[in-house]
Design a protein around this motif. Structure first.
Motif, PDB file in Angstrom:
ATOM      1  N   PRO A  45       1.037  -1.349   0.156  1.00 57.36           N
ATOM      2  CA  PRO A  45      -0.276  -0.108  -0.313  1.00 57.36           C
ATOM      3  C   PRO A  45       1.001   1.099   0.174  1.00 57.36           C
ATOM      4  CG  PRO A  45      -0.805  -1.234   1.774  1.00 57.36           C
ATOM      5  CD  PRO A  45       0.911  -2.079   1.093  1.00 57.36           C
ATOM      6  N   VAL A  46      -0.256   2.040  -0.432  1.00 55.62           N
ATOM      7  CA  VAL A  46       1.201   3.767  -0.050  1.00 55.62           C
ATOM      8  C   VAL A  46       1.008   4.016   0.528  1.00 55.62           C
ATOM      9  CG1 VAL A  46       1.024   5.673  -1.791  1.00 55.62           C
ATOM     10  CG2 VAL A  46       0.736   3.882  -3.396  1.00 55.62           C
ATOM     11  N   GLU A  47      -0.135   4.595   1.308  1.00 56.81           N
ATOM     12  CA  GLU A  47      -0.095   4.769   2.941  1.00 56.81           C
ATOM     13  C   GLU A  47       0.083   3.833   3.441  1.00 56.81           C
ATOM     14  OE1 GLU A  47      -4.061   5.485   3.320  1.00 56.81           O
ATOM     15  OE2 GLU A  47      -4.625   6.972   1.047  1.00 56.81           O
TER      16      GLU A  47
END
Length: 106
Positions: A45-47
């Motif tokens: 995930p990017v976050e």
């Protein structure tokens, strides 16, 4: 091991040696199995995401909160209130509403 760099070099060397290992009576090596699975993996995930476990204990009359088998002291002004804590593998973070309490690690 005296440093993370030394540890990482050791793990990388072990990983390269393990690439040729066959699991059980399998016909392919670990590296060959991974090459087949790699395209099927989803990206990270990017976050960022929370890896700790959330608890909401009530502060007892001694100004302590129970977390699993341990008790931790918090400011006495919180007696009777519920606090939010995040328990990580190596540290604990205590929040009073959305404010991190001073002195908690993280």
């Amino acid at each position: 091991m005296s440093s993370f760099a030394e540890l990482n070099a050791f793990v990388e060397q072990w990983d390269r040696q393990d690439d040729g290992r066959r699991i059980g009576s399998g016909s392919q090596t670990s590296a060959e199995d991974f090459a087949l699975e790699r395209p099927l993996l989803t990206p990270l995930p990017v976050e960022p995401f929370e890896t700790g476990r959330l608890f909401t204990p009530r502060v007892d009359r001694y100004g302590q909160i129970p977390v699993r088998t341990n008790r931790y002291s918090v400011p006495i002004r919180l007696i009777g209130m519920r606090v939010r804590i995040i328990l990580h593998a190596s540290h604990l973070v205590v929040y009073d509403q959305n404010m991190r309490l001073p002195g908690t690690s993280g």
